[in-house]
Design a protein around this motif. Structure first.
Motif, short mmCIF file in Angstrom:
data_model
loop_
_atom_site.label_atom_id
_atom_site.label_comp_id
_atom_site.label_asym_id
_atom_site.label_seq_id
_atom_site.Cartn_x
_atom_site.Cartn_y
_atom_site.Cartn_z
N ARG A 91 -60.89 15.55 -55.43
CA ARG A 91 -60.76 15.73 -56.88
C ARG A 91 -59.50 16.51 -57.22
O ARG A 91 -58.77 16.17 -58.16
N VAL A 92 -59.24 17.56 -56.47
CA VAL A 92 -58.04 18.37 -56.70
C VAL A 92 -56.79 17.51 -56.54
O VAL A 92 -55.85 17.59 -57.35
N GLN A 93 -56.75 16.68 -55.52
CA GLN A 93 -55.58 15.85 -55.28
C GLN A 93 -55.37 14.82 -56.39
O GLN A 93 -54.24 14.53 -56.79
N ILE A 94 -56.47 14.29 -56.93
CA ILE A 94 -56.38 13.37 -58.07
C ILE A 94 -55.79 14.10 -59.28
O ILE A 94 -54.91 13.57 -59.98
N LEU A 95 -56.25 15.31 -59.53
CA LEU A 95 -55.75 16.09 -60.66
C LEU A 95 -54.28 16.44 -60.46
O LEU A 95 -53.48 16.38 -61.42
N GLU A 96 -53.90 16.83 -59.24
CA GLU A 96 -52.49 17.15 -58.98
C GLU A 96 -51.59 15.94 -59.23
O GLU A 96 -50.50 16.07 -59.78
N ALA A 97 -52.07 14.76 -58.84
CA ALA A 97 -51.29 13.54 -59.07
C ALA A 97 -51.13 13.25 -60.55
O ALA A 97 -50.16 12.58 -60.96
N ASP A 98 -52.04 13.77 -61.37
CA ASP A 98 -51.99 13.55 -62.81
C ASP A 98 -51.20 14.64 -63.53
O ASP A 98 -51.11 14.62 -64.76
N GLY A 99 -50.66 15.61 -62.80
CA GLY A 99 -49.83 16.62 -63.43
C GLY A 99 -50.42 18.01 -63.53
O GLY A 99 -49.79 18.92 -64.08
N TYR A 100 -51.62 18.22 -63.01
CA TYR A 100 -52.20 19.56 -62.99
C TYR A 100 -51.50 20.41 -61.94
O TYR A 100 -51.05 19.90 -60.91
N ARG A 101 -51.43 21.73 -62.21
CA ARG A 101 -50.83 22.66 -61.24
C ARG A 101 -51.82 23.78 -60.94
O ARG A 101 -52.50 24.29 -61.84
N LEU A 102 -51.87 24.17 -59.67
CA LEU A 102 -52.76 25.24 -59.23
C LEU A 102 -52.29 26.58 -59.80
O LEU A 102 -51.10 26.91 -59.71
N MET A 103 -53.23 27.35 -60.39
CA MET A 103 -52.90 28.65 -60.97
C MET A 103 -53.57 29.81 -60.23
O MET A 103 -52.99 30.89 -60.13
N ASP A 104 -54.78 29.63 -59.76
CA ASP A 104 -55.39 30.67 -58.94
C ASP A 104 -56.57 30.09 -58.18
O ASP A 104 -56.97 28.94 -58.37
N THR A 105 -57.09 30.92 -57.26
CA THR A 105 -58.29 30.57 -56.51
C THR A 105 -59.29 31.69 -56.69
O THR A 105 -59.00 32.85 -56.35
N LEU A 106 -60.44 31.37 -57.25
CA LEU A 106 -61.49 32.36 -57.48
C LEU A 106 -62.50 32.33 -56.35
O LEU A 106 -62.93 31.27 -55.91
N VAL A 107 -62.90 33.52 -55.88
CA VAL A 107 -63.99 33.63 -54.92
C VAL A 107 -65.16 34.33 -55.59
O VAL A 107 -64.98 35.31 -56.32
N TYR A 108 -66.35 33.81 -55.39
CA TYR A 108 -67.59 34.38 -55.92
C TYR A 108 -68.38 35.01 -54.80
O TYR A 108 -68.56 34.40 -53.73
N TYR A 109 -68.86 36.23 -55.04
CA TYR A 109 -69.75 36.93 -54.13
C TYR A 109 -71.10 37.11 -54.83
O TYR A 109 -71.16 37.13 -56.07
N ASP A 110 -72.16 37.25 -54.06
CA ASP A 110 -73.45 37.57 -54.67
C ASP A 110 -74.32 38.35 -53.69
O ASP A 110 -73.97 38.51 -52.52
N ARG A 111 -75.43 38.87 -54.20
CA ARG A 111 -76.42 39.54 -53.37
C ARG A 111 -77.73 39.66 -54.15
O ARG A 111 -77.76 39.67 -55.38
N MET A 112 -78.82 39.75 -53.39
CA MET A 112 -80.11 40.04 -53.99
C MET A 112 -80.19 41.55 -54.23
O MET A 112 -79.50 42.35 -53.57
N LEU A 113 -81.05 41.95 -55.18
CA LEU A 113 -81.10 43.35 -55.60
C LEU A 113 -82.36 44.08 -55.12
O LEU A 113 -82.61 45.21 -55.54
N THR A 114 -83.09 43.47 -54.22
CA THR A 114 -84.39 44.04 -53.82
C THR A 114 -84.27 45.42 -53.18
O THR A 114 -85.17 46.26 -53.32
N ASP A 115 -83.17 45.69 -52.49
CA ASP A 115 -83.07 46.93 -51.72
C ASP A 115 -82.05 47.93 -52.28
O ASP A 115 -81.68 48.89 -51.58
N VAL A 116 -81.58 47.75 -53.51
CA VAL A 116 -80.59 48.69 -54.04
C VAL A 116 -81.29 49.94 -54.59
O VAL A 116 -82.46 49.91 -54.98
N ALA A 117 -80.53 51.04 -54.61
CA ALA A 117 -81.09 52.32 -55.05
C ALA A 117 -81.12 52.41 -56.57
O ALA A 117 -80.40 51.70 -57.28
#
Length: 236
Positions: free
Chosen positions: A53-79
């Motif tokens: 999908r990214v390569q199709i978009l790049e071929a259409d003129g889109y340019r990469l601006m950033d890469t986001l990373v998502y983190y998560d965790r369950m909250l059962t053991d937090v203080a």
């Protein structure tokens, strides 16, 4: 309609800006919708495992601006949330939070700053406006927390809920004068405890992939990388 006008970006940057809301739509359908609405800048986020999908978009003129990373965790053991430096925010904190955001996000390399066609000054202002608006609208479902040292607000963290069980930490910053003192980690720990106390079960948070320092704080507090996305812009 595969796209949606972004009113805030349109006002902030003085152009018609929109985002792709249907990632299954064809490039032709997206372009037709953008041209029909006189869109100048189109933003899309694509999972990093969808390279075709990214390569199709790049071929259409889109340019990469950033890469986001998502983190998560369950909250059962937090203080429980106990820290004299941190408290729940109120709308009265909006101006002070905006002042911290103005300093902490100056030159921040998000997808706005990465685009050479957008003004850095306007990009900085976008984060300040976002922070101020978040505080004016804070509520039990969209809480915010602030760090206060010697009666001076030096940090903030905002949250939104996706459901009764899932919350996302959206925007946070610490004044440059007080960075390196562990304030961000303390705000994060307090927030995790407060979310658990408010019956949330899971929390997520995101940043640019090269923002390594905060990811180390997240890892120390039990968050783990869950997914990632490319942000791309196309100009018409």
């Amino acid at each position: 309609m595969p796209i949606e006008i972004n009113a805030i970006e349109t006002r902030r940057f003085g152009i018609t800006a929109a985002k792709v809301v249907d990632q299954t739509a064809s490039v032709d359908a997206i372009n037709a919708a953008a041209l029909a609405q006189n869109v100048k800048m189109l933003t899309t986020r694509v999972s990093t495992d969808q390279l075709s999908r990214v390569q199709i978009l790049e071929a259409d003129g889109y340019r990469l601006m950033d890469t986001l990373v998502y983190y998560d965790r369950m909250l059962t053991d937090v203080a429980d949330p106990q820290d004299p430096l941190i408290r729940a925010a109120t709308p009265a904190d909006a101006d002070a939070v905006a002042a911290v955001a103005r300093k902490s996000f100056a030159g921040y390399i998000g997808h706005y700053h990465a685009d050479p066609r957008l003004s850095d000054t306007s990009a900085d202002a976008a984060y300040v406006e976002w922070a101020h608006t978040s505080l004016t609208r804070c509520s039990p479902k969209t809480p915010a927390y602030v760090a206060v040292m010697k009666e001076r607000l030096v940090g903030f963290l905002t949250v939104r809920s996706h459901s009764d069980t899932d919350a996302e930490i959206v925007l946070n910053g610490v004044h440059p004068d007080t960075q390196g003192q562990g304030i961000y980690g303390r705000m994060l720990a307090f927030t995790l405890g407060a979310l658990k106390k408010n019956r949330f079960e899971r929390v997520m948070i995101s940043t640019q992939v090269n923002n390594v320092a905060v990811q180390r704080v997240w890892a120390r507090q039990g968050l783990r990388m869950a997914r990632s996305y490319y942000t791309l812009h196309k100009w018409f």
